[in-house]
Design an enzyme around this catalytic site. Structure first.
Site, PDB file in Angstrom:
ATOM      1  N   CYS A   1       0.850  -1.191   0.000  1.00  0.00           N
ATOM      2  CA  CYS A   1       0.000   0.000   0.000  1.00  0.00           C
ATOM      3  C   CYS A   1       0.888   1.245   0.000  1.00  0.00           C
ATOM      4  O   CYS A   1       1.961   1.263   0.604  1.00  0.00           O
ATOM      5  CB  CYS A   1      -0.888  -0.009   1.230  1.00  0.00           C
ATOM      6  SG  CYS A   1      -2.154   1.272   1.211  1.00  0.00           S
TER       7      CYS A   1
ATOM      8  N   PHE B   1      -7.941   6.802  -1.355  1.00  0.00           N
ATOM      9  CA  PHE B   1      -8.586   7.963  -1.967  1.00  0.00           C
ATOM     10  C   PHE B   1      -7.881   8.375  -3.250  1.00  0.00           C
ATOM     11  O   PHE B   1      -6.757   7.974  -3.528  1.00  0.00           O
ATOM     12  CB  PHE B   1      -8.588   9.148  -0.988  1.00  0.00           C
ATOM     13  CG  PHE B   1      -7.208   9.649  -0.638  1.00  0.00           C
ATOM     14  CD1 PHE B   1      -6.488  10.461  -1.519  1.00  0.00           C
ATOM     15  CD2 PHE B   1      -6.614   9.321   0.570  1.00  0.00           C
ATOM     16  CE1 PHE B   1      -5.216  10.917  -1.199  1.00  0.00           C
ATOM     17  CE2 PHE B   1      -5.343   9.769   0.888  1.00  0.00           C
ATOM     18  CZ  PHE B   1      -4.635  10.572  -0.004  1.00  0.00           C
TER      19      PHE B   1
ATOM     20  N   ASN C   1       3.738   0.094   3.124  1.00  0.00           N
ATOM     21  CA  ASN C   1       3.576  -1.204   3.804  1.00  0.00           C
ATOM     22  C   ASN C   1       4.441  -2.209   3.053  1.00  0.00           C
ATOM     23  O   ASN C   1       3.983  -2.801   2.077  1.00  0.00           O
ATOM     24  CB  ASN C   1       2.115  -1.692   3.768  1.00  0.00           C
ATOM     25  CG  ASN C   1       1.208  -0.961   4.721  1.00  0.00           C
ATOM     26  OD1 ASN C   1       1.641  -0.113   5.493  1.00  0.00           O
ATOM     27  ND2 ASN C   1      -0.077  -1.285   4.684  1.00  0.00           N
TER      28      ASN C   1
ATOM     29  N   SER D   1      -5.333  13.636   6.585  1.00  0.00           N
ATOM     30  CA  SER D   1      -6.643  13.003   6.570  1.00  0.00           C
ATOM     31  C   SER D   1      -7.516  13.683   5.523  1.00  0.00           C
ATOM     32  O   SER D   1      -7.150  14.696   4.930  1.00  0.00           O
ATOM     33  CB  SER D   1      -7.284  13.121   7.955  1.00  0.00           C
ATOM     34  OG  SER D   1      -7.314  14.486   8.348  1.00  0.00           O
ATOM     35  N   MET D   2      -8.668  13.110   5.300  1.00  0.00           N
ATOM     36  CA  MET D   2      -9.631  13.637   4.339  1.00  0.00           C
ATOM     37  C   MET D   2      -9.970  15.096   4.690  1.00  0.00           C
ATOM     38  O   MET D   2     -10.453  15.396   5.775  1.00  0.00           O
ATOM     39  CB  MET D   2     -10.885  12.765   4.426  1.00  0.00           C
ATOM     40  CG  MET D   2     -12.008  13.105   3.486  1.00  0.00           C
ATOM     41  SD  MET D   2     -13.376  11.950   3.830  1.00  0.00           S
ATOM     42  CE  MET D   2     -14.538  12.425   2.554  1.00  0.00           C
TER      43      MET D   2
ATOM     44  N   HIS E   1       3.754   7.967   7.332  1.00  0.00           N
ATOM     45  CA  HIS E   1       3.059   7.779   6.049  1.00  0.00           C
ATOM     46  C   HIS E   1       1.742   8.534   5.981  1.00  0.00           C
ATOM     47  O   HIS E   1       1.051   8.491   4.970  1.00  0.00           O
ATOM     48  CB  HIS E   1       2.804   6.297   5.802  1.00  0.00           C
ATOM     49  CG  HIS E   1       1.609   5.716   6.520  1.00  0.00           C
ATOM     50  ND1 HIS E   1       1.388   5.869   7.877  1.00  0.00           N
ATOM     51  CD2 HIS E   1       0.574   4.976   6.059  1.00  0.00           C
ATOM     52  CE1 HIS E   1       0.274   5.242   8.208  1.00  0.00           C
ATOM     53  NE2 HIS E   1      -0.243   4.698   7.129  1.00  0.00           N
TER      54      HIS E   1
ATOM     55  N   ALA F   1      -1.471  10.781   8.653  1.00  0.00           N
ATOM     56  CA  ALA F   1      -1.866  11.435   9.899  1.00  0.00           C
ATOM     57  C   ALA F   1      -1.929  10.462  11.072  1.00  0.00           C
ATOM     58  O   ALA F   1      -1.602  10.823  12.202  1.00  0.00           O
ATOM     59  CB  ALA F   1      -3.214  12.127   9.716  1.00  0.00           C
ATOM     60  N   GLY F   2      -2.364   9.232  10.842  1.00  0.00           N
ATOM     61  CA  GLY F   2      -2.476   8.273  11.942  1.00  0.00           C
ATOM     62  C   GLY F   2      -3.778   8.445  12.709  1.00  0.00           C
ATOM     63  O   GLY F   2      -4.131   9.546  13.124  1.00  0.00           O
TER      64      GLY F   2
END
Length: 388
Positions: free
Chosen positions: A71, A153, A261, A294-295, A316, A318-319
């Site tokens: 990913c 996304f 990943n 994030s979105m 990679h 925001a977490g």
């Protein structure tokens, strides 16, 4: 950077106790060398922590790579600026949603011509590796060029100079998941057979020099390449639709494609190790990288600084701070719409668990990462496409 113990270094200023405990357990495995590095976006995962860099001697933990093998992110900087874009952004979002399956790929019925050469390449690589991906997913070819759900996304963004970028996040889809699940199961079986005591069953590992280890590495590398080509395929489709929308061809100023990943062999602190980055990107000095927020928040194009203690790695994204279940209980569609104000997206309750408030603030993550990467560009979203 915080030294939690001699085998665990932490770059996350926001770190809940369960995540810390999980990382400590992993760091205590006897084959960790020299130490585990927790990235600023670290959060609880299955077996190993998401947002961790795990170097292992003569062994690999399949769950430390995760179930979405390979990913990662891909981004293209176009020659267009914000002023060049048509006002009807909904049209482009719907065009993208039409040409890219937003599921894991099971809704695909045909393979687009553009995917043909990439599928042929993957078939050839599988034959060389001596395995048939169809043993995992019968029609795996139909998954190439599919986005997936969750935090995957596609976005159109503009940077600080108003240059327009195309940006997407996806991995090895269902076939990669099946490969990962199989080898996680093999590792657990081997641990039980040898009566190996582990702090968590999902930290079961495969030992170098065994047939099981060799088979995992071969299939892992194939899945990592599938993920890379999957992103390339989708990006090409996005570029085609974007070009139609703006009324002219896209000239790529830059293209970056990176995993977050994955496992690869590297040398750290004088020894050859297998480095598993579970939710982390390689950030050797000069490495280009992509860190999405994030979105609805900023994303970043970065350059690695080659931090030795961090094993040449960086976060990679925001977490998560809220699990998906907790986010659905805590937030509403109205709050999601407010957070996404000014961004074209499909407003549905399916995306509530992706609301920006469910994640760590990306500016805090990037501040924690200031000795890991240099920010080259800050991107703000204009159009967002997600799979439900």
């Amino acid at each position: 950077m915080e030294i939690i113990n001699s085998r665990l270094l932490n770059w996350a200023s926001i770190l809940d106790e369960k995540t810390r405990e999980q990382a400590v357990k992993t760091s205590q495995l006897p084959f960790i060398h020299p130490h585990l590095a927790l990235m600023p976006d670290a959060h609880l995962g299955i077996g190993a922590t998401v947002g961790s860099v795990i170097p292992t001697l003569h062994a690999v933990i399949p769950a430390a790579v995760g179930v979405d093998i390979g990913c990662g992110m891909i981004a293209v900087r176009t020659q267009y600026s914000l002023a060049d874009l048509p006002k009807d952004r909904k049209r482009l979002r719907e065009d993208i949603e039409r040409v890219i399956p937003l599921s894991a790929g099971h809704d695909n019925r045909t393979v687009l011509a553009s995917a043909g050469p990439r599928i042929a390449e993957l078939r050839k690589l599988a034959a060389i590796a001596g395995f048939n991906p169809s043993q995992y997913v019968e029609k795996w070819e139909l998954q190439l060029g599919s986005l997936g759900s969750g935090n995957h996304f596609i976005e159109v963004s503009a940077d600080e100079t108003n240059a327009v970028w195309l940006f997407l996040h996806s991995g090895s889809r269902g076939v990669g998941n099946k490969i990962a699940q199989h080898h996680i199961g093999v590792a657990r079986h081997m641990a039980a057979k040898k009566q190996i005591r582990l702090p968590d069953p999902d930290l079961a590992y495969l030992e170098e020099g065994t047939p099981q280890f060799d088979r995992y590495i071969v299939e892992l590398r194939w899945a990592q390449h599938f993920a890379l080509l999957n992103r390339e395929e989708m990006m090409d489709r996005v570029i085609t639709q974007f070009g139609k929308w703006v009324g002219g061809p896209v000239r790529e100023r830059e293209r970056i494609n990176c995993h977050h990943n994955f496992t690869r062999q590297e040398t750290h602190y004088g020894k050859a190790v297998w480095v598993s980055r579970k939710g982390a990107i390689k950030a050797e000095a000069g490495d280009p990288g992509l860190i999405p927020g994030s979105m609805g928040t900023a994303s970043y194009v970065v350059e690695g600084l080659g931090n030795r203690a961090a094993l040449n790695s960086s976060p990679h994204g925001a977490g998560r701070e809220y699990s998906r279940t907790a986010a659905r209980k805590a937030f509403s569609l109205a709050e999601l719409k407010k957070a996404m104000q000014g961004i074209e997206f499909r407003a549905t309750e399916a995306f509530i668990d992706e609301i920006p408030a469910a994640y760590k603030p990306i500016d805090v993550v990037m501040r924690d990462a200031q000795d890991l990467v240099r920010i080259r560009h800050t991107l703000r979203q204009l159009i967002n496409v997600k799979g439900d």
